[in-house]
Structure formats: structure tokens, C-alpha cells
Design an enzyme around this catalytic site. Structure first.
Site, short mmCIF file in Angstrom:
data_model
loop_
_atom_site.label_atom_id
_atom_site.label_comp_id
_atom_site.label_asym_id
_atom_site.label_seq_id
_atom_site.Cartn_x
_atom_site.Cartn_y
_atom_site.Cartn_z
N ASP A 1 14.94 -28.29 25.31
CA ASP A 1 14.06 -28.00 26.45
C ASP A 1 13.20 -26.80 26.08
O ASP A 1 13.67 -25.67 25.99
CB ASP A 1 14.93 -27.68 27.68
CG ASP A 1 14.10 -27.45 28.93
OD1 ASP A 1 12.86 -27.32 28.82
OD2 ASP A 1 14.70 -27.38 30.01
N GLU B 1 0.41 -23.18 15.15
CA GLU B 1 -0.01 -21.81 14.87
C GLU B 1 -0.02 -21.55 13.36
O GLU B 1 1.05 -21.39 12.76
CB GLU B 1 0.93 -20.83 15.56
CG GLU B 1 0.83 -20.84 17.07
CD GLU B 1 -0.57 -20.47 17.56
OE1 GLU B 1 -1.11 -19.44 17.11
OE2 GLU B 1 -1.14 -21.26 18.36
N HIS C 1 -3.71 -13.87 8.69
CA HIS C 1 -4.42 -14.73 9.64
C HIS C 1 -5.81 -15.08 9.13
O HIS C 1 -6.34 -16.15 9.44
CB HIS C 1 -4.47 -14.07 11.01
CG HIS C 1 -3.17 -14.19 11.73
ND1 HIS C 1 -2.77 -15.35 12.36
CD2 HIS C 1 -2.16 -13.31 11.90
CE1 HIS C 1 -1.58 -15.18 12.89
NE2 HIS C 1 -1.18 -13.96 12.63
#
Lengths: 394, 394, 394, 394
Positions: free
Chosen positions: B290, B86, B387
């Protein structure tokens, strides 16, 4: 020596700067990065995906399947790549996929679609807030035009309004094609909000994200209203298949499911499913999804009953599955290969991938659901035993 | 050609069977696995971590830091490896870490510890269920002895009992050292339940896991009672640091936080934090945790206020952080290296890692929290802009 | 003697049968009903309100006020009748009303209106359920016509649809004029459902009420979507008023409110208000409302902040206020008198009554909110003291 | 004329001042208080229960029963007085009581007891908060002694601690005998907190009530931990009784219950029961309970299944029933008579009353549960019809 991470303003993805960072980290910390520095792709492809790159996590991928899906978009048998370090996980999903195959496949349906930004519009009084909610409804067409001016893909479908105190919580709901769409909708909503801000003078201010999109966490509004896609996967498992593959009767499964549902309700749990995120996290990592979206994808409901013929109906509704087949990390080296393994890379494939994902989740629910119920006859517990045999408990 | 995934009963981690699976998948699906098949470790080390292994996901890792932690276990500056696809994520966390450094570091405290299994004990009537809850309390010492007979590490600290209808929901709470402990506690609780079953004849049956452990999903019981470790990270950010680095005042941050808290409450959201799972998922993947445990780790609360000197107090409580420095995937090739980067591999390191993780989360909250609030002066929105500049929106 | 309660099929509200029931109960139980048998109204007026009538509860009513309301429907000063047996309650509300008066009154706004029934429509598969949700949207006009054929008052405004598993949860949202409308909407929805049942052959069956209306209990859907009326009451309290009447500063109030909000969020509480139901239950009993509707009315949110001038903004949003000025118990003897005391009996008065109710709630929140915070200077706690002085603790 | 409500500092319960208030209200509002002014008791008995008294609400009371209870405290047949203005309510509960009688009675069990105050203790940092939680545990005996010094009845059983941010939310849990105990526990906790405040210098301040007691509203902590009393009522209804009295099969009841449970879970409802508060509000008003406690009593869970013989097991757990047989309004004129009707007035009777209340709730659940499910054969809906025949819809 400076403690500042080396960085190149020219090209931060060149072999040189990456190597410099590796050395810096090894020197600063005393660690060796022998494996972490080994990757097979061109690091410049990571521009836009990962800042301060210095290596890779090598996460092992196993395969489960074939998974027989009777979807509207996914039809046929699929091999599902799962990137995980949790022993027994793939074996468990694989067993569930056998149940699905022997039951004639699993039906999957996309029941809703909505990626959102959730601006809050704040006013001087609640009365002004209420009046704005009416104005917003009346001016939807113009707001939509503003939002959609920023994107060729995203479509603003509707705006939910919730009037509280002196503000209005909204959800701007979009369809976003084959992209997950968080950024696309952020930009579109920002432009729409600026237009609103210019055209509604009583507005004191707005917050582009008020946490009412509940991004990456479960919530009532996500469950009720969809985030990403809402997918239902369902099948009827013949009694004999359940008994032969999972060694449990439909009645035992349904009984346990009711206790589990009641327990989830009492516990204030966001889901009464057992572990959708195990399979989803593994699939997300393998296929270049945003792994943090597991945060919202964990929300789900399971519903079962024994039908009149004595078979088991099982279904799951996943109201907040956020996945993409285009953009984000989907085009990276191993990630794209894993998407291609399922015929799911690129445009027009998102719904297919979502159906496979939901079907995969059911495989895990069936397998674990059966294992956690006590086996009276043998006096042994399959779930515990599986971890003894396959996992790291040894 | 059979559609069955090739498997070797002798050694399913040999180069041969892995290669056979790769070829099988390429032939079945038409995909190429050029990158996926490239890994630098000995595949036999994956025995116990990943069944049906056929390759790896190469997930890029960047680094953020240094992160200045004033913990009880983590003390000093740390470089935090984050495996993510990301764009902007690492840049954002890095900016937050600068705020923390310039504020003199962040205080972290482990406030609770409890990994659990949650068996449900079912009776004929509610009255019998109530009586059992009293018996269970009176016989705790023996139950504890039974449970602990299975493990040298796990300790049964207490058993919570909740009497509903004709059953008792319990949570067997353990400390599990440097392991996450889900399997360890499963086995220990199973043995304890079998002993109970033999010694309490009125018991009709029990379910080892009734979903009341709410594993991998947020819940009221996890938040109230801890799952894994409960960690609080907190700091006071001087007004001038906040303004110079994040271009926002303490009052703006606190105001936005209240709207965000109200919105989260109204939305029925499991967390009023913005995005803990972004940093956690990246850290979990890098360090062999995990990744599905992000499902429960997403639950958290944020609390802020402007203090009398005009500075900003900020804190987060993460009640369900499940992490390990031993066992599971922590010993694998790249994963271990990333743990070693922080001095967190092996026994006695779990609390240190948890403190670093919680501190990392705060860095992300500060950065995004500031960015999502509108910048009135410039008429631009930093969050959207980031972004555009760094991410895949280009 | 038979243990069967005496009952007359001719007229169960005659003096004779009531007397017979009184004697029966006294004989069966040994209790005396000296006071319970004393009422001033004609018992035949109870036909339709209370079966097996044998007497009355005499619930004392006190008055608080005047309450200065700046509503859209309630404007001016009101005396509020409160039927309660809880000492200090009226004194506390009365004190809060003084704060409101000295602040120039309270602004009230009806922000939403929706009484609903929530049938669930069940299908063979989730795919059929999804298709039905689209059909229902397309056929809204006809469904509306069917529902409204049963009532001259109720209007079907919209139908919310939520697709889960193999069914669709709906909320049929109505406006119901001055009646509360639970029965009106039940009948209308039943007729609509029967029409749907006849016109959508794939429907397996429906449940008229699936508990998704969440009648008489708080829920996320009630809060988000309104049940009955959604009312916001708000005011800005000048600093000097707060200090002189409630002996607390705006900052203390706001600080305490944030801790209280966080505590409510953590506790999984349906409301972060302190005690709306104290005033509402007393008002409901006095004015012939359905007292059980306190169950849903308890849900609410409080929001406060200190504004730039140092005064306290305070608001409450009550999303599920169910009240009537016509029908039900509103026309009974004392109940009607109490409504008339506020000019709220009969048609066209419901919104006025709702605004007074919401304003009353704020009076109680202010008074208790101030009292529960510790008074550092005196070393005494007002809240505890009030119960010592006025209540039954003596 | 002054708008100030007349009040006497000497004796505010004399006939004169009450009459003066009546006249004042009639003059101010133009309303007549012909019925409201008629009560049969000595108004001076209202001192401590109702300030600014000016009359009574005459709420009609009907009776349902006999109710056959197989409790630990309530044993035998009871006639239950219900004060309500909602037509069909008593008829519906009466029908449910017939089902209970014909099934051999209902088993009731008090499964927990805890009335609480929930002070929040605030510190400079989370680390200090954690340390305090350990100190509080170690010093429980002294805290208990302090609290119990204020009451001869209340006993401090335990203190739950939840460490969040820089504070500790606690619940001081008491048993309170036959009183509801909100005030008793408020005073006791206040004294304990003052002692803590004097003996723990790092404490910055505390709030006696942080809303974590979630008084008069449903919450996760109330459900998990009990507020007032936790009562389970349960019975097995023979198939033929269910069919003959309620015209529904066990399978239909259980099927509808599952859809209803799922719908409640999805809706974020605080209860999956249908309407406990209908009966409870009526019983509370009749017997002098605090009617606002319906706010928390609405929380409950229902669990049913068809047993192996084809009969229906039904149970409800009410985790937050707050009721008293001593103190508060229990000694008032009609209220006491209604308690005596059930042999429940005074000391030593609270558990008996609670069992009757829980049993009453089940009667209502059975009756409405059956009525709301569609009667396929007749094409009519009993629930709608009942309101047409008995209620105000006529």
C-alpha cells in the site's frame, strides 16, 4: 557468473541491455519476469527517469467521479484516475464525490506557494550568526539575482532566517511554475550560497541541505510556512445530503471530529485528517508525480462545525502539496494520459491539478469519517463491512 | 450523454465493461488512453484491489544491488526492484549499496511488531473513564478471546490505555503474520468493542478509530510504540571505504549529521533521516505494498558516531514500517514477480522483506548524506551535479 | 460565619483589612499564619500586584557567583540571587559558574526580540481568509499606527500570518523596552483589531488571543519566531578546566549530549537542555519576574562539540525568555533589591538581565550535565551523591 | 577584597555567616538589602533547602475561594493561597471559583501516578539492545527489589522500554507517596542500574538520566505516560451560571475553544489550555513546591462541549503535576502554614493537594477563556480592561 548488474555506458535504455538485465535477474534469482517485462512505451523515453531499467510495475487504475470543483483554476466536473491496489479505496472516494456533487461542489483555494532549499550557514559564534542574519536580509536583492540566474522559471520570493547556536537555518522560498521544483531550487540555492560564501568571509561553511527543508516528511515549519502549495478545500454539506448519502448527522460528524482532533493532538500526530495519502498516493502514481512526496503531503488539518442552519461546514488545509504538470514523470506514457484525462498536462496547469487533488482528498475524508463512526441503529460498522464486501478480507 | 461512470453489477472486471469505461472517459475528456489501456494480466484478478478499473499505470522499474544483508531473516545478496520516475534515485541507492557491500554488509533487526486499531471509549466523566481503564486491564483475556475469534492469524498482544478527559484512548496491538493487517485488526477490534459495549454498561459509546492509530501519518505514539514493524539497520563503515566511495570523512559525515539532527528537532520534523521514503515508495510500488503507508514509514531516526578506530557507525530505526508478502496487492502480476526477485513472496517472508527494505533505506541515506555536504576541494556540489547529469534538469 | 473572603472596596491594602483576612482564614481553616503575616514592606505598594493580600511567602535566597559574562550588555562579574527551596541547586549553579570563570567567561547575545498577541481573524471561507492575509500585509503601516497609538514604548515590528481553513492566525510582534510587555501588547493589539474590524467588512469576527501566542507554554512557533527575547549563551571550555572542575572529558560530555538530544527528540520533548527552569525559576522569584513565564522559558536547545584542539564548545539558545527590569513585580521591596544586586533595576537594563539569566542557565547545564553521566572510575554517581549530601534526602 | 562569596564550613546557616554574606554583597555591588535580609524563621531550618543563604524573597500572597471540590481526596470548600506579583491573577481565579461554586463544585480524579528516572542502556548493536529489552522484562522482579531496597516509600511499578538504535530508553516508574520523589527515584534507579550493570555483561554503559524523563519540560512521553500525577478536573456549568457570571454563552465558549485547540495544534504548542501555570506557579511558591516543576505542569489538554441541555461541559487533564506535602520545601515556615490553610500538610495529603490544584487551574481557565473572547455588545474587551483596572498598566 558476476553478480554485477549489467550496464551499458553507450545507451543503457536500448532493448538489448534491458533484455540482458532481465535475463541476469532471472538467472540470479530464479524469478520469472513475464509480466514485468511488458510495457508499451519506448524505453529510451525513460532516460532521466529511471536507471537500470528492466521492466514496469503495472498498477491498476480505476476512476472516481465526477468530482465537482468550484476552484479558481479547476472549474467543473472531473474524472479522477487513481492507481491503487487497495480494495474499497476507489469506491470510498467515489461515494465522497457524490456527497460533494449533491452539495453543489467544493471550493478550492491555493493559499500559498513555496518550494525551498534550506541551507545552514555555520559560524564561529552565535554572535556572528546573528550578524549574518541581518546581512542576509540587507543583501536579499543580490542573493535573489544570483539564485535566479540559474533558471527561467524559478523565482526566489523570500528567505526565512532562524538563528540557533552558531548557525543560521534558512529556507530559500521559491515559486517554480508548473514543475515541482526540488531540483530547480537546489541548483539555484547552490549558486546563491556560493556567492554568499565568496562575499561573507566570516562564514565558516554551509550545508546546502540541513534537513530544515524537511523534504518528504511532515514538520512544523512545513505546516506553518508551506512546502509546494498550500491548498484549502471546503464545502458546506446540507444536512439532508449527509444523512441520505452517508447516513450520519452533522452533529455526529462534528462530535467525532473533535474527539479525533483531540486524539491526534495527544498522539503527537502530524495530521488530524483521516487518510489524505490514500487518495494522493493513488493520484500521484497515476499522474507521474514523485510518490515519495506523499511523505510531506500527509500533513494536514481538518476543521468542521455545524452551522446555524444545521448543515456541516467541512474544510481541509493541505500545507505541503508537491505536484507538477510539467517535468519529472509527467510526460511519460500512461502518466501523461492520466493528466490529460483531467485537462492537466503541461504548462499552466499545476494549480488546476492541485485543486483537483485537494478536492479529491475531501471526498475520502467524508466517506471514511462517516464510516468509522459507529452506526448505533444497525449494530453494524460500515467501515469493517466495506472491507468484507469489496476488499481482500474475503 | 450521462456523466455517470459505466459500471456492471454482474462483473465489473470483464473486458467489455473495462472497454466501455475507457471509451466513456475518452469521450468525456478528449484524452487518449493508448498506453493506459495496455496491461498483460487478467483483469478479473483485480477484483478486490481496484474498483472502476480502466487501465494501468506503467511505472518503470530499475534495479539496485546487490545489497548485502546480515539479517536474522534476510541473509546474503539481494537485487532490489525500485519503481520510480525520479532520475538519479536508483543510481544513488546503488552507490549506497556499494558502500554497504564494501563494509561487509548491514545488520538488520526486527525490534518490535504491532499493528493496531485505536478505539476511543467515551464516558460521562473522567472518573468513569479511569475506572474503565482498570476494568479493561483486568478483563484483557476475554477481550483477547473476542478479538481473536475473527482471525486465524492475528494475535492481540496487548492494549495500551491513555485516560484523557472523559474518554480512554486505546491501542489494540496485534501481530498479523505476513499480512499488513489493517483490515484484519479492524474487524477483530470491532468484535472486541461490541463485546465490551455489551458488558460495560457505563460506556456511553465508542469510536472504532479515533485517529489515535495515526494510520498513514507520523506520530509520537507510532514512534514510541511501533506500527507495523520496528526495524533497526546498522553498520560500521571503514574510514577508507567512506572516503573512496563517498569521498567524505567519518568526521564530516558525523558533523553534518549533528547539524541535521538539530535542524530536524528545531523544525519540528517527524524524522531526522534525509529521505527514507524515496526508496520505500519505489519498493512499495514495485512489490504491491500500500503506497499510502509511506505516510507513516517516513518517520525514522538516524544516529551516527565516529568510533575509536576512526570508522563511522551508522544506524537507522524505522518504527512504523508496514509491509506484507501476502494479501493485498502482493499477489498481482508484476508485483508478485518483484517479490519473487528477492525470494519474498508469500507466507513466512514478511520479516525478510522488512529487513531488505530497512537495509535499502540505509543505502539511500549514506549516498545522499554524503552528497549534500559541500565538497570544499572541488568547489562543486555532487548532489546538484547528479541531478544535472542523470536527472530531468538537463 | 460567612464563608466569603473579607474585602474592602475603599482600600483593600490597609492593615485592617489584611488583618481581617488573616483572622478570617485562621478561623475558617484552623491554621496559624505566624510567619506568613510577617513582611517588611508597606502593603499599599502591593496594589496592582496581588489581590486579597494576606501575607507573604518567605522564599530563601542564596547567591551563586561570581558569574563572568562577556555580553553586549552585561560585562564583568555578577552575583546571582536565586530564591529556591531545592537543596543542591545553588551549589550546582555555583560550580558551573566556576567552570565559566576558569574558561574566561561566557559570551551572550540577544538574537531576537518579539512579544506578541496572536489574534485569529475568522471568515466565511478560506478564500476570504487568504484575501485578508494579503490585505493585512498591504495595510501594515496603518495597523501599526493604530497599535502604537496606545503606548509610548511598544513598537509593532511585523505581523506574521498563517492561513488555515477559514481563518488567519497572526502574531503581532512587538518590542516592549524594559517591560515584559504582555499587557502592553494586549492593549495595542486590541485597538489595532478594532480598527481592522471596522475597516474590513468581510471579517466575521476575531479572537484577540487564539492561543497562537502560546503564552507560558513551549511551542514550535515560539522556538522558531521568538517570544520575549531569544538569547544565545556560549563558551569554549578548555579540556583541563572541564576535567579538573567537573571530572569529565570533552568527549564524554559530547557523547552524552548526543544521546540526550536523540532521547529528547524521540520523547517529543520541548527541550534538549537538562534543567534551565531550575535556575530561571529561582532567578524569576528573586527578581520579581512573572514566575509562570517559566512555562515558556523551559524551551531551549543545547549544542556541543569537541573542537579541533580537544576543547568543548557549548551553547544554549533560549528562544522565549520573558523578563523585565521595569513594571510588574520588579519594583517591589526585596525584588528590586535583588535586581540592584546585579545592577539591573529600571529602564535600559532588560538586555543586561537577560544576558545574565542565559549565562546562569549554562552554569546549571554544565554542572548537571557532568554529574548525571556515570563516573566509571569511582563507581559512584555524583548526582545522586550530591542530593544525599546537600539535599533533603538525608 | 576577594570576590569569593563568604562561606563557613562549620555552619553555613549561622547568623554570622549570613550577615557576612549580606555585607559582602552590599559592598561588592553597592546594593542595599534592607528588605531581603528580613525573615522570621530560624535560618538553620534552611539547611538542605538553600545554599549560600543571604535573605528571602518576600512574595505577596493573596487568597482565592472558597473553591468547592468534589474530589476523592479533597471534599468541600477550600481557600487557596496564591503567591504572585501579577495583578488581576487572583481576581481572575476568584471569579472562576465563583462559577465553580454556582455550578455545584468540580469533580477531580487522580487518573495516574508515576515519578520516574529514565536511564538509557547502550550496547554495541541494536540487536543487543533489543535482546536486553527482553531480558529486562523477564528480570523485572529482581530489578524492582534492588530499586526498592533504597526506600521505604517508593515502589517501582513498571519499566517502559523503547528500543532505538543501539540503546534502550527506559522509564522506571515509581509511586512516591507524599513526596515529589525526584531524588528518591534517582537513588533507587541508580542502585538498580548498578545491579543491572553487574549482571548484564553485554551492557557497554548506561546514563542514569538520558533526558527521557523530560524533567521540568513538556513532552509526548510525559503526556502519554504521566509524570508525578495525572489529574482530571471537570464540571458541567449551567448555561445561566455561565451567562450571569462570565457573560458568555456555552456556544461561544465551545466555539472559541475549538479555534483555540486548532491554533494550539497548528502552533506545535504543548498545551491547548490558556494558562494553567499562572495559578500553579502561585500555588507552588506559596506551598513550598519546586517552582521549576511548572516547566512540566504547563502541559495539559482542555476539552469542552455543549451538552444536550445546552450546558457547558468543561474538563482539563493535567498529565504531569508534580507536587508534595512532605519533604522538600513543604516544612518551611510560611510554606507549611499555607499547606495547613488547606489541610494539606504532611503525610497522606498529596492527593488532596493535587485535586485542589487541578480544580484551581480550571477556575483560571474559565475566567480567562471567557474574558479573551470578544464582547460584541459592549465593544469592549474584558481581558484588556481588567489589566487596566487592576494591574500595572495604570
Amino acid at each position: 557468473m558476476s553478480n554485477k548488474i549489467p550496464r551499458s555506458n553507450d545507451n543503457d535504455y536500448s532493448a538489448e541491455i534491458i533484455s540482458e538485465r532481465q535475463q541476469f535477474l532471472e538467472q540470479q534469482t530464479g524469478a520469472s519476469l513475464d509480466h514485468t517485462r511488458k510495457f508499451s512505451f519506448d524505453p529510451e523515453t525513460m532516460d532521466g527517469n529511471c536507471e537500470h531499467l528492466f521492466g514496469v510495475a503495472q498498477v491498476p487504475i480505476g476512476v472516481a467521479g465526477p468530482l465537482l470543483v468550484n476552484g479558481e483554476h479547476a472549474q467543473g466536473e472531473f474524472y479522477v484516475p487513481l492507481a491503487t491496489i487497495e480494495g474499497t479505496l476507489i469506491a470510498s472516494y467515489n461515494r465522497g464525490m457524490r456527497v460533494i456533487r449533491e452539495s453543489g461542489g467544493i471550493t478550492t483555494t491555493i493559499c500559498g506557494e513555496a518550494m525551498q532549499r534550506a541551507p545552514a550557514f555555520v559560524f564561529r559564534t552565535g554572535r556572528e550568526a546573528r550578524d549574518f542574519s541581518l546581512w542576509l536580509k540587507a543583501n536579499f536583492a543580490e542573493v535573489k539575482a544570483q539564485a535566479e540566474s540559474t533558471t527561467s522559471v524559478g523565482k526566489l520570493v523570500d528567505i526565512e532566517s532562524y538563528v540557533y547556536h552558531n548557525w543560521v537555518n534558512t529556507r530559500f522560498n521559491y515559486t517554480t511554475g508548473d514543475a515541482a521544483g526540488q531540483n530547480m531550487t537546489g541548483r539555484a540555492t547552490y549558486v546563491a550560497c556560493e556567492w554568499i560564501s565568496s562575499n561573507y568571509p566570516q562564514l565558516r561553511h554551509y550545508m546546502l541541505s540541513s534537513n530544515f527543508d524537511t523534504e518528504k516528511k511532515p514538520s512544523a515549519v512545513n505546516s506553518l510556512g508551506t512546502r509546494g502549495r498550500r491548498v484549502t478545500a471546503e464545502l458546506t454539506i446540507p444536512r439532508e445530503v449527509l444523512q441520505s448519502v452517508l447516513r450520519i448527522t452533522p452533529e455526529q460528524m462534528a462530535y467525532g471530529q473533535t474527539i479525533s482532533l483531540m486524539s491526534s493532538y495527544i498522539a503527537g500526530s502530524s495530521s488530524n485528517a483521516a487518510h489524505p495519502v490514500n487518495g494522493l498516493a493513488a493520484l500521484y502514481i497515476a499522474t507521474g508525480q514523485d510518490a515519495a512526496c506523499v511523505g510531506e503531503a500527509t500533513q494536514s488539518t481538518v476543521y468542521t462545525y455545524v452551522d446555524r442552519r444545521g448543515d456541516l461546514y467541512f474544510s481541509i488545509t493541505l500545507p505541503a502539496l508537491v505536484m507538477a504538470t510539467y517535468g519529472g514523470g509527467t510526460g511519460l506514457a500512461t502518466q501523461r494520459e492520466c493528466l490529460e484525462l483531467m485537462g492537466c498536462y503541461g504548462k499552466g496547469k499545476a494549480h488546476k491539478l492541485l485543486e483537483i487533488a485537494a478536492a479529491t482528498v475531501v471526498a475520502g475524508e467524508l466517506s471514511l469519517g462517516a464510516a468509522t463512526r459507529r452506526d448505533k441503529d444497525t449494530g453494524k460498522n460500515e467501515w469493517v463491512d466495506a472491507h468484507e464486501t469489496l476488499g481482500r478480507n474475503r
